[in-house]
Design an enzyme around this catalytic site. Sequence first.
Site, PDB file in Angstrom:
ATOM      1  N   HIS A 436       0.809  -1.218   0.000  1.00  0.00           N
ATOM      2  CA  HIS A 436       0.000   0.000   0.000  1.00  0.00           C
ATOM      3  C   HIS A 436       0.845   1.273   0.000  1.00  0.00           C
ATOM      4  O   HIS A 436       0.316   2.377  -0.181  1.00  0.00           O
ATOM      5  CB  HIS A 436      -0.938   0.003   1.214  1.00  0.00           C
ATOM      6  CG  HIS A 436      -2.283   0.603   0.916  1.00  0.00           C
ATOM      7  ND1 HIS A 436      -2.437   1.709   0.129  1.00  0.00           N
ATOM      8  CD2 HIS A 436      -3.534   0.250   1.304  1.00  0.00           C
ATOM      9  CE1 HIS A 436      -3.726   2.025   0.059  1.00  0.00           C
ATOM     10  NE2 HIS A 436      -4.413   1.135   0.752  1.00  0.00           N
ATOM     11  N   ARG A 437       2.156   1.151   0.196  1.00  0.00           N
ATOM     12  CA  ARG A 437       3.010   2.325   0.060  1.00  0.00           C
ATOM     13  C   ARG A 437       3.116   2.753  -1.396  1.00  0.00           C
ATOM     14  O   ARG A 437       3.345   3.934  -1.691  1.00  0.00           O
ATOM     15  CB  ARG A 437       4.414   2.019   0.596  1.00  0.00           C
ATOM     16  CG  ARG A 437       4.490   1.705   2.068  1.00  0.00           C
ATOM     17  CD  ARG A 437       5.889   1.261   2.456  1.00  0.00           C
ATOM     18  NE  ARG A 437       6.295   0.047   1.744  1.00  0.00           N
ATOM     19  CZ  ARG A 437       7.476  -0.548   1.904  1.00  0.00           C
ATOM     20  NH1 ARG A 437       8.372  -0.022   2.739  1.00  0.00           N
ATOM     21  NH2 ARG A 437       7.770  -1.646   1.241  1.00  0.00           N
TER      22      ARG A 437
END
Length: 466
Positions: A436-437
């Site tokens: 999700h980064r």
Amino acid sequence: MTRIKQFDLPDLGEGLTEGEILKWLVSVGDDIELNQPIVEVETAKAAVEIPAKWAGRVSALFCEEGAVVEVGTAIIAIDTDPGAGDLPDPPAVEESAQGGAPGRTPVLVGYGPRTTAAKRRPRRNPALGTPVPAAQNPSHPASVRTSAPTPATAPAAAAPATAAPAAVVPTRPEPVTVVAGPVLAKPPVRKLARDLRVDLRLLTGTGPLGSITRADVQSAIEAPTTQPDVQFDASREQRIPVKGVRKLTAANMVASAFTAPHVTEFLTVDVTRGMRALDRLREQREWRDVRVSPLLLVAKAVLLAIRRHPMINSSWAGDEIVVKDYVNLGIAAATDRGLIVPTIKDAGRLPLRELADALNELVRTARAGRTTPADMSGGTFTITNVGVFGVDAGTPILPPGEAAILAFGAVRETPWVHKGKVKVRQVTTLSLSFDHRIIDGELGSRFLSDVGHVLADPEAALLAWS
């Protein structure tokens, strides 16, 4: 010039520090040629055959099959001039196979150097489950196999078997000692609890503010236990050493799970048309000798979707995101050695037929245990086919250095609403885990949806995206 030379276990690359001797391909007294395979070694990456550094005659084998040895450890001695006459037993220290500058670990040609020495770690005795010290420097081996044992000497050399310990019936399970935490107790009381092996967390304090007193601890010891006795029989337990592929996989999964913030999305797809397209492909003459599986269609769908969403094929590098314009497609494969992930290099540029051939060769090589470390490095996106085990879906963990991984579930005949009517259709579930980064929910959803569109109707997707 020194006749007998010791060959050290070389660095096989990828930061590996040890390997297991799977099988000796030569014996003491054998004449060998330069670059002849002499031993099969299993590392955390793969099983590889190591070639001889010199031609000559094998004078000693320093390690038994099944031994785990560290990089830089001498494993074999070779007499490079056997015609010069007999020699006494091989000297303890001779010229090393890969001697070099101080601070460098021996390196197998083609795998690249390491600038730090391998760290020795205590290994665990699989029979007793206790750590044993690392092997002594092989320059002074405690036991060197210079010849095969004869029937007369073999029994004397064999170590006596260790009998399985008898069943133990403890009167009370030993609790975990707690020396700190929310429990209220004075230091002398805590010491008493430690000495008597009493878990303070299980007691109800009768002192001020609910603190635990010495009397509370004494009462816990004097009180009869209501817990039934549990029998422990070591002869009915199996201890499996954690090494090789399993050891590396565990380390990578732990590192990935606690480094990258994972998100997993699921998509259930009607793949009836996709399966029919594969049937038509199998009927074509030029495809009759090719194994065509649903995984081929999934791989093609992933490659097409990555072309539309390049950020999926990237990695996190701290202060920057590295987006690759090539796809090294990893395919998770279950083998006797554990789960490995060989890759198809630059898979995005392969035509469908070449992609099918590469997939089939990848599976054959993995099952034969011949996947090399180079074949398992450099992956940029991975597919894991959990459907072959009858599993519908899962939450796969990202391989280190990759931004996404797709799990492909079993294809099942399922009641499905199709054109307003309930019909039996072939349905599967896709699971996409991503970092999700790098990938937000919108990008992950669009990518997963595009993969689903290709599986649902390959011809329409190809026409729409061309």
